[in-house]
Motif scaffolding. Structure first.
Motif, PDB file in Angstrom:
ATOM      1  N   GLY A  85      38.216 -24.627  -0.818  1.00  0.00           N
ATOM      2  CA  GLY A  85      39.086 -23.679  -1.518  1.00  0.00           C
ATOM      3  C   GLY A  85      38.798 -22.253  -1.090  1.00  0.00           C
ATOM      4  N   ALA A  86      37.498 -21.930  -0.935  1.00  0.00           N
ATOM      5  CA  ALA A  86      37.118 -20.573  -0.520  1.00  0.00           C
ATOM      6  C   ALA A  86      37.615 -20.287   0.893  1.00  0.00           C
ATOM      7  CB  ALA A  86      35.598 -20.412  -0.591  1.00  0.00           C
ATOM      8  N   ALA A  87      37.569 -21.293   1.769  1.00  0.00           N
ATOM      9  CA  ALA A  87      38.070 -21.113   3.134  1.00  0.00           C
ATOM     10  C   ALA A  87      39.574 -20.834   3.125  1.00  0.00           C
ATOM     11  CB  ALA A  87      37.766 -22.354   3.972  1.00  0.00           C
ATOM     12  N   LEU A  88      40.308 -21.595   2.302  1.00  0.00           N
ATOM     13  CA  LEU A  88      41.759 -21.380   2.208  1.00  0.00           C
ATOM     14  C   LEU A  88      42.063 -20.012   1.605  1.00  0.00           C
ATOM     15  CD1 LEU A  88      43.019 -24.885   0.995  1.00  0.00           C
ATOM     16  CD2 LEU A  88      43.202 -23.894   3.281  1.00  0.00           C
ATOM     17  N   MET A  89      41.250 -19.600   0.635  1.00  0.00           N
ATOM     18  CA  MET A  89      41.416 -18.290   0.002  1.00  0.00           C
ATOM     19  C   MET A  89      41.224 -17.185   1.046  1.00  0.00           C
ATOM     20  SD  MET A  89      41.840 -17.002  -3.109  1.00  0.00           S
ATOM     21  CE  MET A  89      41.988 -15.292  -3.572  1.00  0.00           C
ATOM     22  N   ALA A  90      40.148 -17.316   1.842  1.00  0.00           N
ATOM     23  CA  ALA A  90      39.873 -16.315   2.875  1.00  0.00           C
ATOM     24  C   ALA A  90      40.975 -16.316   3.929  1.00  0.00           C
ATOM     25  CB  ALA A  90      38.513 -16.601   3.521  1.00  0.00           C
ATOM     26  N   LEU A  91      41.456 -17.521   4.272  1.00  0.00           N
ATOM     27  CA  LEU A  91      42.524 -17.627   5.275  1.00  0.00           C
ATOM     28  C   LEU A  91      43.795 -16.937   4.787  1.00  0.00           C
ATOM     29  CD1 LEU A  91      43.626 -18.796   7.935  1.00  0.00           C
ATOM     30  CD2 LEU A  91      44.250 -20.851   6.663  1.00  0.00           C
ATOM     31  N   THR A  92      44.224 -17.275   3.565  1.00  0.00           N
ATOM     32  CA  THR A  92      45.444 -16.667   3.017  1.00  0.00           C
ATOM     33  C   THR A  92      45.267 -15.154   2.906  1.00  0.00           C
ATOM     34  OG1 THR A  92      45.458 -18.648   1.634  1.00  0.00           O
ATOM     35  CG2 THR A  92      47.212 -17.074   1.257  1.00  0.00           C
ATOM     36  N   VAL A 131      30.485 -24.395  12.573  1.00  0.00           N
ATOM     37  CA  VAL A 131      31.572 -23.590  13.152  1.00  0.00           C
ATOM     38  C   VAL A 131      32.214 -22.682  12.094  1.00  0.00           C
ATOM     39  CG1 VAL A 131      33.840 -23.702  14.238  1.00  0.00           C
ATOM     40  CG2 VAL A 131      32.000 -25.196  15.053  1.00  0.00           C
ATOM     41  N   PRO A 132      32.584 -23.207  10.918  1.00  0.00           N
ATOM     42  CA  PRO A 132      33.170 -22.321   9.898  1.00  0.00           C
ATOM     43  C   PRO A 132      32.219 -21.197   9.485  1.00  0.00           C
ATOM     44  CG  PRO A 132      33.545 -24.603   9.300  1.00  0.00           C
ATOM     45  CD  PRO A 132      32.613 -24.616  10.469  1.00  0.00           C
ATOM     46  N   PHE A 133      30.930 -21.537   9.335  1.00  0.00           N
ATOM     47  CA  PHE A 133      29.957 -20.538   8.900  1.00  0.00           C
ATOM     48  C   PHE A 133      29.907 -19.357   9.879  1.00  0.00           C
ATOM     49  CE2 PHE A 133      25.599 -18.824   8.627  1.00  0.00           C
ATOM     50  CZ  PHE A 133      25.535 -18.551   7.273  1.00  0.00           C
ATOM     51  N   VAL A 134      29.797 -19.700  11.161  1.00  0.00           N
ATOM     52  CA  VAL A 134      29.729 -18.652  12.188  1.00  0.00           C
ATOM     53  C   VAL A 134      31.049 -17.885  12.262  1.00  0.00           C
ATOM     54  CG1 VAL A 134      29.471 -18.225  14.671  1.00  0.00           C
ATOM     55  CG2 VAL A 134      27.972 -19.882  13.535  1.00  0.00           C
ATOM     56  N   ALA A 135      32.163 -18.617  12.195  1.00  0.00           N
ATOM     57  CA  ALA A 135      33.483 -17.976  12.293  1.00  0.00           C
ATOM     58  C   ALA A 135      33.698 -17.001  11.130  1.00  0.00           C
ATOM     59  CB  ALA A 135      34.584 -19.044  12.300  1.00  0.00           C
ATOM     60  N   LEU A 166      41.112 -18.444  10.619  1.00  0.00           N
ATOM     61  CA  LEU A 166      41.978 -19.593  10.880  1.00  0.00           C
ATOM     62  C   LEU A 166      41.211 -20.672  11.639  1.00  0.00           C
ATOM     63  CD1 LEU A 166      44.863 -20.836  10.798  1.00  0.00           C
ATOM     64  CD2 LEU A 166      45.270 -19.760  13.009  1.00  0.00           C
ATOM     65  N   LEU A 167      40.446 -20.238  12.660  1.00  0.00           N
ATOM     66  CA  LEU A 167      39.642 -21.187  13.438  1.00  0.00           C
ATOM     67  C   LEU A 167      38.618 -21.896  12.546  1.00  0.00           C
ATOM     68  CD1 LEU A 167      38.844 -19.387  16.829  1.00  0.00           C
ATOM     69  CD2 LEU A 167      40.043 -21.560  16.488  1.00  0.00           C
ATOM     70  N   GLY A 168      37.932 -21.111  11.740  1.00  0.00           N
ATOM     71  CA  GLY A 168      36.923 -21.670  10.846  1.00  0.00           C
ATOM     72  C   GLY A 168      37.520 -22.658   9.867  1.00  0.00           C
ATOM     73  N   THR A 169      38.683 -22.327   9.333  1.00  0.00           N
ATOM     74  CA  THR A 169      39.316 -23.197   8.335  1.00  0.00           C
ATOM     75  C   THR A 169      39.808 -24.500   8.974  1.00  0.00           C
ATOM     76  OG1 THR A 169      40.002 -21.211   7.168  1.00  0.00           O
ATOM     77  CG2 THR A 169      41.059 -23.264   6.500  1.00  0.00           C
ATOM     78  N   LEU A 170      40.399 -24.387  10.173  1.00  0.00           N
ATOM     79  CA  LEU A 170      40.874 -25.596  10.858  1.00  0.00           C
ATOM     80  C   LEU A 170      39.692 -26.521  11.179  1.00  0.00           C
ATOM     81  CD1 LEU A 170      43.618 -24.225  13.295  1.00  0.00           C
ATOM     82  CD2 LEU A 170      43.953 -25.589  11.223  1.00  0.00           C
ATOM     83  N   SER A 171      38.594 -25.927  11.631  1.00  0.00           N
ATOM     84  CA  SER A 171      37.398 -26.702  11.929  1.00  0.00           C
ATOM     85  C   SER A 171      36.884 -27.385  10.672  1.00  0.00           C
ATOM     86  CB  SER A 171      36.327 -25.780  12.507  1.00  0.00           C
ATOM     87  OG  SER A 171      35.105 -26.467  12.601  1.00  0.00           O
ATOM     88  N   MET A 172      36.883 -26.652   9.554  1.00  0.00           N
ATOM     89  CA  MET A 172      36.414 -27.218   8.299  1.00  0.00           C
ATOM     90  C   MET A 172      37.318 -28.359   7.827  1.00  0.00           C
ATOM     91  SD  MET A 172      35.696 -25.360   4.640  1.00  0.00           S
ATOM     92  CE  MET A 172      34.294 -24.369   5.123  1.00  0.00           C
TER      93      MET A 172
END
Lengths: 258, 314
Positions: B159-166, B259-263, B280-286
């Protein structure tokens, strides 16, 4: 409702004698024959004459080899397994629809095929593999303790026992009220030290298994047979067989194997 | 246990959707995020879309999907039923929260309050999902505290990844806070997974071939009941690619966490455009990683019924 009854008036169940079972599978066959047209019928089969026949069975007979490390002796034990009609049946409490229930009057665990959604969660909750999914009907099926036979007034009284019991040629299966300490089955369990399977799962099974009796006489002089020359398992999980896998699974399998 | 695609999709998608809902509520309550209508619309469509899609996907593996409504009735004993009820109840505050944000342009005051109720309900729903598995004594790999901690952590993490992406795509003012949440939860997710694997590798069920048969001595299957696999063996005795679990665990570590952590960390330091690309890269990887993680959660879990089919421990 999937609340379990606090107590049931009777605890109908089976007592299975592992000392005299000969592993003939007659109980499984007669069970299939009766129940295919009974309460939970039909018990469908998929590809019964094909390469990989499969189907719903309420009884399955396993054969184990038990080795006593102290004496170096082994014995073969035929092990029929069906629903144990547990007092704390986890298959009932996990059911989201109320299709699974335990009867207050006799403790029999049943499935209402009209309200079952076929989520399979009950089969995950059962430690004994008593519940099987009927692919054709899309619902779960299980042993009914022949509820449509044991109360059937149109049958002669001696026939009002589960099909597996009436058909056993050696009398390895007994049926009765295990909640009544004076019943024949309870006395049998008491006399032979009958046990419940997987007590650590806390399901409080009603069915009891009578362990094989101790052997008479001295053990054989020479113990033979090591793990290397034992018979191969009928279904070898470790073999390279991947035919059953789907396209994606096979592709992933190949990719990871490289 | 057989990893059914519909259940993997359901648990990961609904977990991410509920996680996003929770972060929307938390960042609204703390005043971190301004009630931008476009951002709100996108975030709520993504969140409730994932939740709804996941719930619909979960009915696909049912034998009778048309009877799914019956699953709401046994909440007194069944975690599956509780999950259904909680999921349905969450829609009410979530839709009101979304309406306040998108239609009336506010995410503070009463809207924030509704959001927090929705967030609490979302967390309860994720907990119920976890308990469906954690309540099963028959599966040692699930019947432990890490299942509950894991499901809630991965809901919050995805959810946090999607939040950051949006947020990065919309160029919100406080992207650093959003990325911070994603970085922290990704690190937390790694720690939880590591502890979970250590637990399942180091322990096994109290049930063994001996307790299953109650026979005295060394018990081994001599002959199976039949020549072909039955339902129990295909559903509960899933084996394919379990020998690959080490590789898939590494894939989980790389794609789901590393990968998400570094991205996200690089995005934290980067300018807005680069930050959006990295997020976007981090979220797709996750997304890929969490699917592998969930696949393994099922595939690695052993069921005690297999003790009757030749397994010695479960």
């Amino acid at each position: 409702m999937t609340d379990l009854p606090d107590r049931t008036e009777r605890k109908l169940g089976l007592v299975i004698d592992l000392d005299i079972c000969v592993g003939c599978h007659a109980c499984a066959v007669n069970c299939k024959e009766w129940n295919a047209g009974g309460h939970s019928g039909p018990l469908t089969d998929t590809a019964p004459y094909g390469d990989s026949p499969s189907g719903v069975w309420f009884n399955r007979i396993h054969t184990f080899e038990v080795n006593d490390p102290e004496t170096g002796t082994g014995r073969t034990v035929h092990f029929p397994k069906s629903c144990l009609h547990c007092e704390d049946a986890p298959c009932v409490t996990v059911c989201p629809t109320g299709a699974s229930y335990k009867r207050e009057e006799d403790g029999i665990v049943l499935v209402n095929a009209d309200t079952c959604i076929g989520c399979k969660l009950c089969s995950w909750a059962c430690p004994y593999g008593a519940r099987e999914y009927d692919e054709t009907e899309g619902v779960m099926k299980k042993c009914t303790l022949c509820v449509d036979k044991i109360y059937n007034d149109s049958l002669p009284e001696e026939s009002r026992v589960p099909a597996c019991v009436s058909t056993c040629p050696v009398g390895a299966r007994s049926f009765g009220d295990l909640g009544d300490p004076d019943s024949d089955v309870s006395r049998l369990v008491e006399a032979r030290g009958g046990v419940a399977l997987m007590p650590e799962q806390d399901t409080k099974p009603v069915n009891r298994y009578l362990p094989p009796r101790a052997r008479k006489g001295p053990p054989p002089q020479e113990a033979s047979g090591t793990s290397e020359d034992r018979a191969p398992r009928m279904l070898n999980h470790d073999s390279g067989e991947r035919d059953g896998a789907g396209l994606i699974a096979r592709w992933i399998d190949r990719a990871l194997s490289n | 246990m057989h990893p059914a695609k519909s259940v993997i999709l359901f648990t990961t998608a609904s977990g991410a959707g509920y996680g996003l809902l929770i972060w929307l509520a938390l960042f609204s309550a703390t005043g971190t995020i301004a009630p931008d209508r476009g951002f709100g619309f996108a975030a709520f469509v993504l969140s409730l879309g994932l939740v709804t899609g996941g719930l619909l996907s979960s009915t696909l593996h049912l034998g009778h999907p048309e009877r799914a409504w019956r699953a709401m009735s046994q909440w007194r004993t069944s975690w599956l039923s509780r999950e259904g009820v909680a999921a349905l109840l969450t829609y009410a505050p979530a839709l009101l929260f979304a309406a306040a944000w998108v239609l009336f342009g506010t995410n503070s005051g009463i809207a924030a309050f509704l959001g927090l109720i929705a967030a609490a309900m979302a967390l309860v729903t994720i907990y119920c999902t976890a308990m469906i598995y954690a309540s099963l004594r028959t599966v040692h790999a699930w019947h432990n505290i890490w299942t509950r901690i894991g499901y809630m952590t991965y809901g919050l993490m995805t959810g946090a990844a999607l939040m950051a992406l949006t947020g990065s795509l919309w160029g919100v003012a406080r992207l650093d806070s959003l990325l911070g949440a994603a970085i922290v939860t990704t690190a937390l997710g790694y720690m939880v997974k590591w502890r979970y694997w250590r637990f399942i590798d180091g322990t096994s069920s109290a049930s063994t071939a001996e307790t299953a048969t109650r026979l005295k001595g060394d018990v081994r299957l001599l002959e199976a009941p039949h020549t072909e696999a039955n339902y129990l063996m295909t559903e509960m005795g899933f084996q394919i690619a379990r020998d690959h679990s080490a590789k898939l665990r590494r894939a989980t570590l790389v794609f789901c966490f590393a990968v998400p952590f570094v991205a996200f960390l690089l995005a934290y330091a980067a300018g807005p455009v680069l930050a959006a690309i990295l997020t976007l890269l981090g979220t797709l990887s996750m997304a890929a990683g969490i699917l592998v993680e969930r696949w393994l959660f099922f595939a690695e879990a052993k069921h005690v019924v297999m003790l009757y089919y030749g397994e010695k421990t479960a």
